[in-house]
Design an enzyme around this catalytic site. Structure first.
Site, PDB file in Angstrom:
ATOM      1  N   ASP A   1       5.241  -5.679  -3.407  1.00 51.23           N
ATOM      2  CA  ASP A   1       3.815  -5.670  -3.052  1.00 51.23           C
ATOM      3  C   ASP A   1       3.398  -6.641  -1.941  1.00 51.23           C
ATOM      4  OD1 ASP A   1       3.889  -3.923  -5.164  1.00 51.23           O
ATOM      5  OD2 ASP A   1       2.505  -5.024  -6.447  1.00 51.23           O
TER       6      ASP A   1
ATOM      7  N   LYS B   1       3.335   2.431  -6.616  1.00 55.54           N
ATOM      8  CA  LYS B   1       3.197   2.249  -8.069  1.00 55.54           C
ATOM      9  C   LYS B   1       1.731   2.030  -8.428  1.00 55.54           C
ATOM     10  CE  LYS B   1       4.328  -2.730  -7.888  1.00 55.54           C
ATOM     11  NZ  LYS B   1       3.134  -3.316  -8.483  1.00 55.54           N
TER      12      LYS B   1
ATOM     13  N   CYS C   1       2.822  -9.038 -10.705  1.00 59.15           N
ATOM     14  CA  CYS C   1       3.709  -7.887 -10.443  1.00 59.15           C
ATOM     15  C   CYS C   1       5.183  -8.258 -10.415  1.00 59.15           C
ATOM     16  CB  CYS C   1       3.280  -7.183  -9.167  1.00 59.15           C
ATOM     17  SG  CYS C   1       1.698  -6.337  -9.396  1.00 59.15           S
TER      18      CYS C   1
END
Ligand code: TIU
Length: 232
Positions: free
Chosen positions: A32, A137, A170
């Protein structure tokens, strides 16, 4: 100092203990590193965070990414985000808290955390190459509702070098998911960052405690040494 144990594997200095990695079964997983988390005006800032705290991870990730590319390692990038119609965004996530802009609202980098918008894309310094894998995602974990597990299985991956943001959200969620699926996770501490320095430290401590209950923690210098790349 890295010790080569065979032509295809190296020992990496890590905590709680060094770990030998077979490079042919190892992928670099970058979580990310998106403008929405790293830059002003994105999702991270709408939640009230100081996004400048995440910049420290970029240099170490860039160095490991360059070395991984040079040695032909499988590279996987992830992006958190949602479909433009928000059908994959649970109301419980959209309605959470009191952000200045909610997921799907128009912001300075396009709609917040929506696939295809400028803010959703990966920062230029770490931009994926065409041949690299990008996993979109909807959740915090990279395995939930994605094709990541199938792809790693097809490439014969057993070990994950993990970095990205944020450490306790995450990165930690993905490491826990991966650990339960049987992957050895080696987390690159200086290649991770959090809006909360104390959560960064705790997030890494939780991974390596109890003999490495979720995995191993190392740093970019040790990874580069193990890759036989002293620069960086
Ligand atoms: N808010 C926060 O710390 N993180 C996230 O929402 N997503 C990721 O960590 N990528």
């Amino acid at each position: 100092m890295a010790t080569t144990t065979s032509a295809a594997s190296s020992m990496i200095e890590a905590e709680p203990a060094p770990i030998a990695l077979d490079w042919s079964a190892t992928a670099l997983l970058i979580i990310d590193m998106q403008r929405d988390f790293m830059e002003p005006g994105g999702f991270g800032e709408t939640l009230g965070n100081d996004v400048s705290l995440l910049g420290r991870a970029v240099g170490p990730i860039a160095a490991v990414l360059a070395a991984a590319r040079a040695m032909g390692l499988l590279v996987v990038h992830t992006r958190e985000g949602h479909r433009p119609d928000l059908t994959d965004a649970p109301p419980a996530k959209i309605e959470r808290g009191a952000p200045s802009l909610r997921i799907g609202d128009p912001g300075p980098m396009g709609r917040i955390l929506i696939r295809g918008e400028p803010g959703h894309d990966i920062i230029p310094e770490l931009y994926p190459r065409a041949e690299e894998i990008v996993i979109d995602k909807p959740g915090k974990g990279a395995f939930y509702a994605t094709e990541l597990g199938d792809i790693l299985q097809k490439y014969g991956i057993e070990n994950l070098l993990v970095c990205g943001v944020t450490t306790e959200v995450c990165v930690n969620t993905t490491v826990r998911e991966a650990n339960d699926r049987g992957y050895r996770c080696v987390v690159i501490a200086d290649g991770c960052a959090s809006y909360f320095p104390e959560f960064h430290a705790a997030g890494l401590a939780m991974i390596k405690a109890q003999g490495g209950i979720f995995g191993w923690v190392t740093d970019s210098t040790a990874v580069l040494a193990a890759m036989g790349s002293e620069q960086g």
